[in-house]
Scaffold this motif. Structure first.
Motif, PDB file in Angstrom:
ATOM      1  N   GLU A   3      38.730  -3.309  28.510  1.00  0.00           N
ATOM      2  CA  GLU A   3      40.137  -3.637  28.882  1.00  0.00           C
ATOM      3  C   GLU A   3      40.225  -5.019  29.798  1.00  0.00           C
ATOM      4  N   ALA A   4      39.504  -4.862  30.838  1.00  0.00           N
ATOM      5  CA  ALA A   4      39.669  -6.188  31.609  1.00  0.00           C
ATOM      6  C   ALA A   4      38.767  -7.345  31.028  1.00  0.00           C
ATOM      7  N   ILE A   5      37.888  -7.335  30.138  1.00  0.00           N
ATOM      8  CA  ILE A   5      37.300  -8.367  29.593  1.00  0.00           C
ATOM      9  C   ILE A   5      38.533  -8.715  28.366  1.00  0.00           C
ATOM     10  N   SER A   6      39.062  -7.955  27.899  1.00  0.00           N
ATOM     11  CA  SER A   6      40.044  -8.278  26.652  1.00  0.00           C
ATOM     12  C   SER A   6      41.159  -9.016  27.481  1.00  0.00           C
ATOM     13  N   SER A   7      41.738  -8.636  28.587  1.00  0.00           N
ATOM     14  CA  SER A   7      42.837  -9.423  29.007  1.00  0.00           C
ATOM     15  C   SER A   7      42.366 -10.602  29.704  1.00  0.00           C
ATOM     16  N   GLU A   8      40.956 -10.847  30.229  1.00  0.00           N
ATOM     17  CA  GLU A   8      40.574 -12.064  30.522  1.00  0.00           C
ATOM     18  C   GLU A   8      40.383 -13.123  29.344  1.00  0.00           C
ATOM     19  N   SER A   9      39.975 -12.434  28.212  1.00  0.00           N
ATOM     20  CA  SER A   9      39.902 -13.353  27.076  1.00  0.00           C
ATOM     21  C   SER A   9      41.103 -13.970  26.719  1.00  0.00           C
ATOM     22  N   HIS A  10      42.388 -12.998  26.856  1.00  0.00           N
ATOM     23  CA  HIS A  10      43.502 -13.461  26.339  1.00  0.00           C
ATOM     24  C   HIS A  10      44.067 -14.624  27.452  1.00  0.00           C
ATOM     25  N   ALA A  11      43.885 -14.395  28.780  1.00  0.00           N
ATOM     26  CA  ALA A  11      44.081 -15.545  29.817  1.00  0.00           C
ATOM     27  C   ALA A  11      43.527 -16.711  29.346  1.00  0.00           C
ATOM     28  N   THR A  12      42.142 -16.499  28.742  1.00  0.00           N
ATOM     29  CA  THR A  12      41.504 -18.173  28.649  1.00  0.00           C
ATOM     30  C   THR A  12      42.089 -18.600  27.259  1.00  0.00           C
ATOM     31  N   ASP A  13      42.423 -17.749  26.384  1.00  0.00           N
ATOM     32  CA  ASP A  13      43.056 -18.134  25.012  1.00  0.00           C
ATOM     33  C   ASP A  13      44.389 -18.788  25.574  1.00  0.00           C
ATOM     34  N   ASP A  14      45.119 -18.301  26.266  1.00  0.00           N
ATOM     35  CA  ASP A  14      46.356 -18.997  26.597  1.00  0.00           C
ATOM     36  C   ASP A  14      46.520 -20.235  27.357  1.00  0.00           C
ATOM     37  N   ALA A  15      45.256 -20.215  28.287  1.00  0.00           N
ATOM     38  CA  ALA A  15      44.869 -21.521  29.113  1.00  0.00           C
ATOM     39  C   ALA A  15      44.212 -22.574  28.078  1.00  0.00           C
ATOM     40  N   ILE A  16      43.749 -22.354  27.326  1.00  0.00           N
ATOM     41  CA  ILE A  16      43.128 -23.376  26.222  1.00  0.00           C
ATOM     42  C   ILE A  16      44.215 -23.786  25.492  1.00  0.00           C
ATOM     43  N   SER A  17      45.228 -22.948  24.958  1.00  0.00           N
ATOM     44  CA  SER A  17      46.209 -23.153  24.032  1.00  0.00           C
ATOM     45  C   SER A  17      47.223 -24.323  24.789  1.00  0.00           C
ATOM     46  N   LYS A  18      47.145 -24.102  26.094  1.00  0.00           N
ATOM     47  CA  LYS A  18      47.926 -25.298  26.667  1.00  0.00           C
ATOM     48  C   LYS A  18      47.547 -26.474  26.857  1.00  0.00           C
ATOM     49  N   LEU A  19      46.196 -26.782  26.596  1.00  0.00           N
ATOM     50  CA  LEU A  19      45.526 -28.046  26.956  1.00  0.00           C
ATOM     51  C   LEU A  19      46.061 -29.030  25.948  1.00  0.00           C
ATOM     52  N   PRO A  20      45.765 -30.449  26.252  1.00  0.00           N
ATOM     53  CA  PRO A  20      46.003 -31.410  25.100  1.00  0.00           C
ATOM     54  C   PRO A  20      44.986 -31.339  24.076  1.00  0.00           C
ATOM     55  N   ARG A  21      45.469 -31.537  23.003  1.00  0.00           N
ATOM     56  CA  ARG A  21      44.550 -31.390  21.783  1.00  0.00           C
ATOM     57  C   ARG A  21      44.434 -32.458  20.530  1.00  0.00           C
TER      58      ARG A  21
END
Ligand code: A3P
Length: 313
Positions: A3-21
């Protein structure tokens, strides 16, 4: 827990989605990355624990990673294996040393790295400024190899278009590369960071150039061995061991092996034809794929970006 790993990977996903692309690439702390690599870099920054005797092989993609892996593996393990019965005769260089930001499982399980015996040899394409902090704290030895950007660009274009089955117009890709927008780019900033570090910390970072190694491989194999604390003894010199290392790891030897010709290699979640890592292995092959004018344009950009640093291609 999962569960902890999956919430961490969601946080990473979110952080990446906000980056310039730009297309498939995301801009993170001044460098561009494909999402899969950036996810791993973030994971490694959070949880990779370096050991002081780790050896880190760092490269810009397509600058000679496969060659450097073969050389470092052969040098460090030379008392364990006969040249006539060597692991590199049956295993691809990509299989004997892992590139951590390409192969770490995306669920963040680092067991495959943590269970390796010391001294570990690990490879990465990460820029120096994004290496996990423990690599700096432990003072690990880092070997960097760079290459003429024109050849690196052409090599990357072939690799991506032919072997990842992505059809990318070479002119469009070239313009982006010149803007600094390429996976792990800007290319020149990647080189410059390691160059700067190597010029102040000579015992910690060894900076190699592909072209110089092609010209005098035995000299650079000696240099690499000495940097890794594994200099050749006079008996080994008499026995022509440095020359044997060069021969085993050469493009001609490795690319002709059955082990490296047929089949695929699984790298993280991507599958790549083994032969993809051995294309031509030549200096100056760019002239066959981009115009002289494009070559000059890239040379001018790189020269300007590196001006004053002492690094020239
Ligand atoms: P080319 O595409 O110009 O042939 P990387 O290993 O970083 O992915 O880089 C791949 C490039 O290194 C390719 O360049 C490949 O042919 C070349 N290469 C692979 N093994 C080599 C070796 N043993 N000696 C010299 N060059 C090698």
């Amino acid at each position: 827990s999962s569960e902890a790993i999956s919430s961490e990977s969601h946080a990473t996903d979110d952080a990446i989605s906000k980056l310039p692309r730009r297309g498939e690439l995301f801009l993170y702390k001044n460098f561009w990355f494909r999402r899969v690599f950036l996810e791993r870099i973030m994971l490694l920054q959070a949880s990779f624990k370096a050991r002081d005797d780790d050896v880190i092989l760092a490269t810009n993609p397509k600058c000679g990673t496969t060659w450097l892996k073969a050389l470092a593996f052969t040098i460090i393990n030379r008392s364990r294996y006969e040249f006539s019965n060597h692991p590199l005769l049956t295993c691809h260089p990509q299989q004997v040393i892992s590139t951590i930001d390409v192969e770490t499982p995306l669920n963040g399980d680092l067991a495959c790295i943590e269970t390796l015996p010391s001294p570990r040899i690990l490879a990465t394409h990460m820029p120096f400024s994004l290496l996990p902090g423990s690599i700096g704290i432990q003072g690990c030895r880092i070997v960097y190899i760079c290459r003429d950007p024109k050849d690196a660009f052409v090599s990357w274009w072939h690799f991506t278009s032919e072997f990842f089955r992505e059809k990318i117009d070479i002119d469009v890709a070239f313009d982006m590369f010149c803007e600094g927008i390429s996976n792990y780019g800007p290319f020149w900033d990647h080189c410059l960071e390691y160059w700067t570090e190597s010029s102040t910390k000579t015992d910690r970072v060894l900076f190699l150039k592909y072209e110089e190694m092609v010209l005098e491989p035995v000299k650079y194999v000696r240099k690499l061995a000495s940097f890794l604390g594994a200099s050749f003894t006079s008996e080994e010199e008499d026995g022509k061991i440095p020359e044997e290392v060069v021969r085993l790891c050469s493009f001609n030897t490795l690319s002709a092996l059955n082990a490296n010709e047929a089949q695929v290699v699984q790298r993280g979640n991507i599958v790549v034809k083994k032969s993809a890592y051995f294309r031509r292995g030549k200096v100056g092959d760019w002239v066959n794929h981009i115009s002289e004018e494009m070559g000059r344009k890239l040379d001018d950009i790189v020269e300007e970006k590196l001006r004053g640093s002492g690094l020239v291609f």
